[in-house]
Design a protein around this motif. Structure first.
Motif, PDB file in Angstrom:
ATOM      1  N   HIS A 323       6.539  -0.327   0.321  1.00  0.00           N
ATOM      2  CA  HIS A 323       5.502   0.109   0.079  1.00  0.00           C
ATOM      3  C   HIS A 323       5.739   2.176  -0.023  1.00  0.00           C
ATOM      4  N   TYR A 332      10.381   9.592  -5.679  1.00  0.00           N
ATOM      5  CA  TYR A 332       9.197   8.371  -4.713  1.00  0.00           C
ATOM      6  C   TYR A 332       9.730   8.302  -3.431  1.00  0.00           C
ATOM      7  N   ARG A 334       9.836   6.203  -0.040  1.00  0.00           N
ATOM      8  CA  ARG A 334      10.208   4.725   0.378  1.00  0.00           C
ATOM      9  C   ARG A 334       9.584   5.433   2.319  1.00  0.00           C
ATOM     10  N   ASP A 373       3.260  -1.913  -3.233  1.00  0.00           N
ATOM     11  CA  ASP A 373       4.275  -1.915  -3.950  1.00  0.00           C
ATOM     12  C   ASP A 373       4.944  -3.268  -3.818  1.00  0.00           C
ATOM     13  N   GLU A 374       5.239  -3.711  -3.539  1.00  0.00           N
ATOM     14  CA  GLU A 374       6.148  -5.560  -2.956  1.00  0.00           C
ATOM     15  C   GLU A 374       5.935  -5.726  -2.180  1.00  0.00           C
TER      16      GLU A 374
END
Length: 606
Positions: A323, A332, A334, A373-374
């Motif tokens: 995320h 981005y 992380r 997100d994953e």
């Protein structure tokens, strides 16, 4: 007497509409070059007093003002806030609110530029270099960690080159490394730039390590001003005003005088002094760690192990969770990367780590307020990406770091009822009465939560959360910026919460709370869980502490200095250890007084 001082003479101040004066005949003098801590319980008037130093009172906060405040010879009533800002710099507790420009350099230049100073750019450069922020000058403010933002606010003050620098709660909201760095910078300004530093501080360990003078504000007046080593020994005064003495001072108060005092007869206030005052404890008599075990890292940490296999199904699971958040510069950021985690019934979990390490993000993922997100997050068997946060909230309660966000009605009673009614709960009135009585909130029931003290807000917000009978409770910084009594009340409520819920997770920079309350510590860093272990193991790992910037609580550091094989995690535990070491039967039978309100060994709050 020097004119380059702050002199408060017989000051009385009452806010408009207030029932009584907040300050009454307060008098104190801050001399040039001092590093002074202003202390007092929540609501004692210490912040109001300090806001008179730069003219915020009476020019911005109006009210009835009697008496006199002079700063470097200037009567604050005869000068405005802008002019006084050249002499007194002020870093607010909510420092984010004074960052008004997009980039670091623009923000630091803002004050001297708006004062029409031609050398504004040079002033900003000097301030940034002094605080080691020059490499961040082109960064956007919102890209910085909380600790970096705090230093930028300080740099903006320093650019005006004031004689006096006042910082309200320097350590509030900061991780241990950033809090310590902020104090190191203040000490450099004091020693190398001859700045007079004034702080409001609840953490007496910082006062002991960095300050030289101490002012106690009590019931709107200044009770006394003393050198720090004297003030921190006035235990009766400190405890009467909900001020937490250093842990080593609490320990000394529970030891026989011939053991617990320094040659000059006073109690130690730092670990260095305590190691000198206390006779070395033998490893033969050292207290075995309550929670024991080795630090679980790598595969064990990812699997959620704490030195033993977990029984039963996990209440919360995370598998391969990634995320992050979009940024203008990198695109981005992380925050979590491939994280695996399990939480089980009976866990008292403390999340620790640097600002920006992902603690609050982890809590929000458990509530469904954010989706990974994953990977996959499940709470009580429900995938958070496929379940509305409102549905998850029936069983998973999130208590905000800013508890005022949870108050929507004009009384606490109505707020508790509001959340129950919105879930169509039966017997709302009875459940409200029951939770108010259970958590000893009845005296706050008819108060407006938005107008209560921070400690009262935190207690009431926990009441709102527990009223729904959740299975999992998540709390973000529950003891931040609280005085001793408020911390006792909140930690006591945490213990009560454990009897109603199955898992409690706390994100906290309060390492004393972590050491004494948690049975499992998750150390966050670089997007992953760096360690998952009992507190004794975490605080005994020097490499882990160095990597993460965590600091041992005084009682743990003292354990190391005294040569104990396993650290004591509370003042009570250390006193028991030393009692056995000294083989003093009278002392062992007597125990230690309730000086600091530490949790009992193995997590039970007193």
């Amino acid at each position: 007497m020097s004119s380059n001082n702050i002199v408060v003479e017989n000051l009385t101040f009452q806010y408009p509409g207030g029932d009584e004066a907040v300050l009454r005949d307060a008098s104190v003098t801050i001399e040039p070059g001092e590093f002074t801590a202003v202390v007092g319980g929540n609501g004692s008037g210490k912040t109001t007093l300090c806001k008179t130093f730069n003219g915020l009172i009476p020019h911005f906060f109006e009210g009835t003002f009697d008496g006199r405040v002079t700063v470097a010879g200037t009567d604050t009533r005869e000068s405005d806030v802008a002019e006084l800002s050249k002499t007194v710099g002020y870093v607010f507790q909510d420092f984010e609110n004074q960052l008004v420009q997009e980039t670091v350099r623009d923000d630091v230049e803002f004050a001297p530029l708006n004062h029409g100073l031609d050398d504004y750019a040079e002033r900003a450069t000097r301030a940034l270099e002094t605080l080691g922020l020059d490499h961040l000058e082109d960064r956007f403010i919102w890209e910085l960690s909380g600790g970096q933002q705090h230093l930028v606010a300080l740099a903006g003050v320093l650019a005006m080159d004031p004689e006096f620098i006042f910082v309200d709660e320097p350590a509030a909201q900061l991780d241990p490394r950033n809090a310590r760095e902020t104090y190191e910078q203040l000490r450099r300004l004091n020693e190398e730039r001859d700045k007079t530093i004034i702080v409001i501080e609840h953490h007496s360990e910082f006062i002991a390590d960095y300050c030289d003078e101490m002012v106690l504000v009590s019931d709107g007046g200044v009770a006394w001003k003393e050198p720090v080593e004297v003030g921190l020994n006035r235990l009766d005064d400190l405890l009467a005003h909900d001020i937490h003495p250093p842990q080593v001072t609490q320990i000394a108060d529970g030891l026989p005088p011939e053991v617990g005092t320094l040659p000059d007869g006073r109690y130690p206030v730092t670990v260095d002094e305590a190691a000198t005052a206390f006779q070395p404890a033998t490893t033969r008599e050292s207290r075995a760690a309550v929670d024991g075990g080795a630090v679980a890292t790598g595969t064990d940490a990812a699997a959620g192990l704490t030195g033993r296999e977990r029984d039963g199904d996990a209440l919360v699971t995370m598998r391969g969770v990634g995320h992050g958040y979009p940024t203008l510069r990198e695109g981005y950021n992380r925050v979590l990367d491939g994280l695996d985690l399990e939480l089980h019934a009976g866990d008292r979990v403390a999340l620790v780590g640097a600002n920006g390490s992902g603690k609050s993000t982890l809590l929000r993922l458990m509530t469904g307020l954010e989706s990974p997100d994953e990977g996959r997050v499940t709470v009580l068997g429900r995938d958070t990406s496929e379940t509305l946060p409102e549905q998850l909230a029936d069983d998973t309660v999130y208590i905000h770091q800013n508890p005022e966000e949870m108050f929507v009605e004009d009384t606490v009673r109505k707020d508790v009822a509001y959340y129950l009614e919105n879930r169509d709960a039966p017997n709302v009135d009875e459940r409200v009465d029951e939770i108010l009585a259970y958590l000893d909130l009845e005296h706050l029931a008819d108060r407006d939560g938005r107008l209560m003290s921070l400690g009262q807000q935190r207690r009431a917000s926990l009441g709102i959360g527990l009223a729904t009978d959740p299975t999992v409770v998540l709390l973000d910084e529950p003891t931040g910026s609280l005085d001793l009594q408020s911390r006792r009340e909140v930690t006591g409520m945490l213990r009560k919460a454990e009897s109603r819920v199955e898992t409690v997770v706390v994100a906290s920079h309060d390492l004393q709370l972590v050491a004494a309350w948690a049975n499992r510590v998750l150390v966050m860093g670089e997007g992953e869980v760096l360690a998952d272990a009992p507190p004794a193991a975490v605080f005994s790992d020097p490499d882990l502490l160095a990597e993460t910037g965590l600091r041992q609580p005084q009682v743990v550091e003292l354990s190391r200095r005294l040569g104990l094989e396993s650290p004591a995690l509370s003042t009570d535990a250390m006193c028991e250890t030393l009692a056995r070491s000294f083989e003093d039967d009278a002392f062992a039978d007597g125990g230690v007084g309730d000086v600091g309100g530490d949790a009992e060994p193995n997590g039970g709050a007193r």
